[in-house]
Design a protein around this motif. Sequence first.
Motif, PDB file in Angstrom:
ATOM      1  N   ALA A   1     101.834  45.668   3.585  1.00 34.40           N
ATOM      2  CA  ALA A   1     102.626  44.584   3.001  1.00 34.40           C
ATOM      3  C   ALA A   1     102.524  43.281   3.786  1.00 34.40           C
ATOM      4  N   THR A   2     101.855  43.294   4.916  1.00 37.09           N
ATOM      5  CA  THR A   2     101.712  42.070   5.715  1.00 37.09           C
ATOM      6  C   THR A   2     100.362  41.394   5.537  1.00 37.09           C
ATOM      7  N   LEU A   3      99.470  41.978   4.742  1.00 32.50           N
ATOM      8  CA  LEU A   3      98.064  41.581   4.800  1.00 32.50           C
ATOM      9  C   LEU A   3      97.668  40.421   3.894  1.00 32.50           C
ATOM     10  N   ALA A   4      98.219  40.317   2.714  1.00 35.65           N
ATOM     11  CA  ALA A   4      97.608  39.473   1.682  1.00 35.65           C
ATOM     12  C   ALA A   4      97.488  38.011   2.086  1.00 35.65           C
ATOM     13  N   ILE A   5      98.575  37.354   2.426  1.00 41.04           N
ATOM     14  CA  ILE A   5      98.516  35.923   2.726  1.00 41.04           C
ATOM     15  C   ILE A   5      97.937  35.668   4.113  1.00 41.04           C
ATOM     16  N   ALA A   6      98.550  36.255   5.140  1.00 42.76           N
ATOM     17  CA  ALA A   6      98.107  35.981   6.510  1.00 42.76           C
ATOM     18  C   ALA A   6      96.702  36.513   6.761  1.00 42.76           C
ATOM     19  N   GLY A   7      96.408  37.704   6.272  1.00 43.74           N
ATOM     20  CA  GLY A   7      95.087  38.276   6.501  1.00 43.74           C
ATOM     21  C   GLY A   7      93.978  37.491   5.838  1.00 43.74           C
ATOM     22  N   SER A   8      94.185  37.113   4.568  1.00 43.35           N
ATOM     23  CA  SER A   8      93.141  36.360   3.873  1.00 43.35           C
ATOM     24  C   SER A   8      92.981  34.959   4.460  1.00 43.35           C
ATOM     25  N   THR A   9      94.083  34.345   4.900  1.00 40.38           N
ATOM     26  CA  THR A   9      93.985  33.015   5.517  1.00 40.38           C
ATOM     27  C   THR A   9      93.233  33.088   6.837  1.00 40.38           C
TER      28      THR A   9
ATOM     29  N   PRO B   1      85.800  37.587  -1.340  1.00 37.87           N
ATOM     30  CA  PRO B   1      86.434  38.586  -2.206  1.00 37.87           C
ATOM     31  C   PRO B   1      86.691  39.921  -1.524  1.00 37.87           C
ATOM     32  N   GLU B   2      85.943  40.239  -0.489  1.00 37.84           N
ATOM     33  CA  GLU B   2      86.115  41.522   0.191  1.00 37.84           C
ATOM     34  C   GLU B   2      86.902  41.386   1.491  1.00 37.84           C
ATOM     35  N   ALA B   3      87.464  40.217   1.766  1.00 38.96           N
ATOM     36  CA  ALA B   3      88.103  39.959   3.064  1.00 38.96           C
ATOM     37  C   ALA B   3      89.255  40.920   3.340  1.00 38.96           C
ATOM     38  N   LEU B   4      90.139  41.100   2.373  1.00 38.31           N
ATOM     39  CA  LEU B   4      91.307  41.939   2.621  1.00 38.31           C
ATOM     40  C   LEU B   4      90.947  43.414   2.745  1.00 38.31           C
ATOM     41  N   GLN B   5      89.996  43.877   1.946  1.00 35.39           N
ATOM     42  CA  GLN B   5      89.567  45.269   2.079  1.00 35.39           C
ATOM     43  C   GLN B   5      88.908  45.493   3.437  1.00 35.39           C
TER      44      GLN B   5
ATOM     45  N   ALA C   1      91.026  35.346   7.676  1.00 35.06           N
ATOM     46  CA  ALA C   1      89.617  35.620   7.366  1.00 35.06           C
ATOM     47  C   ALA C   1      88.890  34.355   6.937  1.00 35.06           C
ATOM     48  N   ALA C   2      89.567  33.509   6.140  1.00 28.76           N
ATOM     49  CA  ALA C   2      88.950  32.254   5.704  1.00 28.76           C
ATOM     50  C   ALA C   2      88.706  31.326   6.888  1.00 28.76           C
ATOM     51  N   ALA C   3      89.659  31.262   7.821  1.00 33.64           N
ATOM     52  CA  ALA C   3      89.493  30.413   9.003  1.00 33.64           C
ATOM     53  C   ALA C   3      88.331  30.886   9.855  1.00 33.64           C
ATOM     54  N   LEU C   4      88.231  32.191  10.041  1.00 34.27           N
ATOM     55  CA  LEU C   4      87.131  32.727  10.856  1.00 34.27           C
ATOM     56  C   LEU C   4      85.781  32.499  10.189  1.00 34.27           C
ATOM     57  N   ALA C   5      85.753  32.609   8.858  1.00 34.17           N
ATOM     58  CA  ALA C   5      84.505  32.351   8.139  1.00 34.17           C
ATOM     59  C   ALA C   5      84.088  30.893   8.291  1.00 34.17           C
ATOM     60  N   ALA C   6      85.074  29.970   8.275  1.00 30.63           N
ATOM     61  CA  ALA C   6      84.760  28.545   8.428  1.00 30.63           C
ATOM     62  C   ALA C   6      84.196  28.243   9.804  1.00 30.63           C
TER      63      ALA C   6
ATOM     64  N   GLY D   1      94.044  31.203   2.014  1.00 37.49           N
ATOM     65  CA  GLY D   1      93.734  32.487   1.410  1.00 37.49           C
ATOM     66  C   GLY D   1      92.831  32.397   0.197  1.00 37.49           C
ATOM     67  N   ALA D   2      92.931  31.288  -0.540  1.00 42.55           N
ATOM     68  CA  ALA D   2      92.122  31.141  -1.751  1.00 42.55           C
ATOM     69  C   ALA D   2      90.645  30.966  -1.437  1.00 42.55           C
TER      70      ALA D   2
END
Length: 318
Positions: free
Chosen positions: A139-147, A270-274, A149-154, A265-266
């Motif tokens: 329940a903690t993953l969706a917003i913080a985790g995807s954000t 697409p596979e970041a959270l998994q 992941a996006a920062a690390l990808a950048a 997060g946006a």
Amino acid sequence: MRNRSNEPRAGRSRAVRLDAFGGPEVLTVQDVPVPRPAPGQLRVRVTAAGLNPMDWFMTADDRTASRFGLTLPAGFGTDYAGVVDRVGAGVTGYASGDRVFGAALSRAVADYVLVESDGDISTGVAHLTPDAVDDRTAATLAIAGSTAAAALAALDLGPDDTVLMGGAGGGVGVFAVQLARLAGARVIGTGSPSTAEFLRSLGSEPIAYGDGLIERIRALDAGPITAAADLHGTDTVQVARQLGVPDRRICTIAARVDGIPAANGATAGPEALQHIAGLIAAGKLHVPIAATFPIDEIRSAVELQSTRHAHGKIVIDL
């Protein structure tokens, strides 16, 4: 977390609702009808909902709420985990009994939430929860985790990088620090003196934010700072520029600065959270839970979360 049958009692359920925008004082737990899934939708029996700063930020006033498409009466919370208890016509890839986690914009703190089987944060989205990941963590993953992941990808970090992370002890920082370390980077994380041990536990070298930060960084003898992530505002951006970090290797998540990549997060893959859920299941990434509250104590939970002094994530149990 309590166990409940798959069938709602008397067709009613609980949900945190707002009849006016404002602070924690406007949040109430209301008795609402159990939603029925339309074609293409899943109904999830929520067992845990994670809180994020965006939850109370976007419901603070009319003007901010309108930016997110929210109108009154509104729900509250976005991150959830639970069990699929009914599927609408045409749904594939999910079945009743599947454990799932995901995001449903400003309506996750409720006994039941409807999400699209192929949706996004606005319509609601679901991901299958690995067996080794408990619902509170999921329940903690969706917003913080995807954000994160996006920062690390950048930033595209690697073993030759030393990254300065501003606000490393926040909800996104919990993930960003560990993902950076898994990429092989050295992490210098800013925070208050009271967060030092917490930051070390994540794999960061802690350093106090505020006046004199550049001098403290140089005193670490860390070598050149090659990348930076500002997970709070813009102060870290300015420091990174003064340290010679090129704009293309700086990113923000909560503010926009000309010339600096912005991540959220946006923009995550697409596979970041998994991927993150898989790291947790494998024991390679840990999500500290600072506190849990029952739904009836939602105001206290939001008051704690809004101080931004909790060391880890805050979760509502349902």
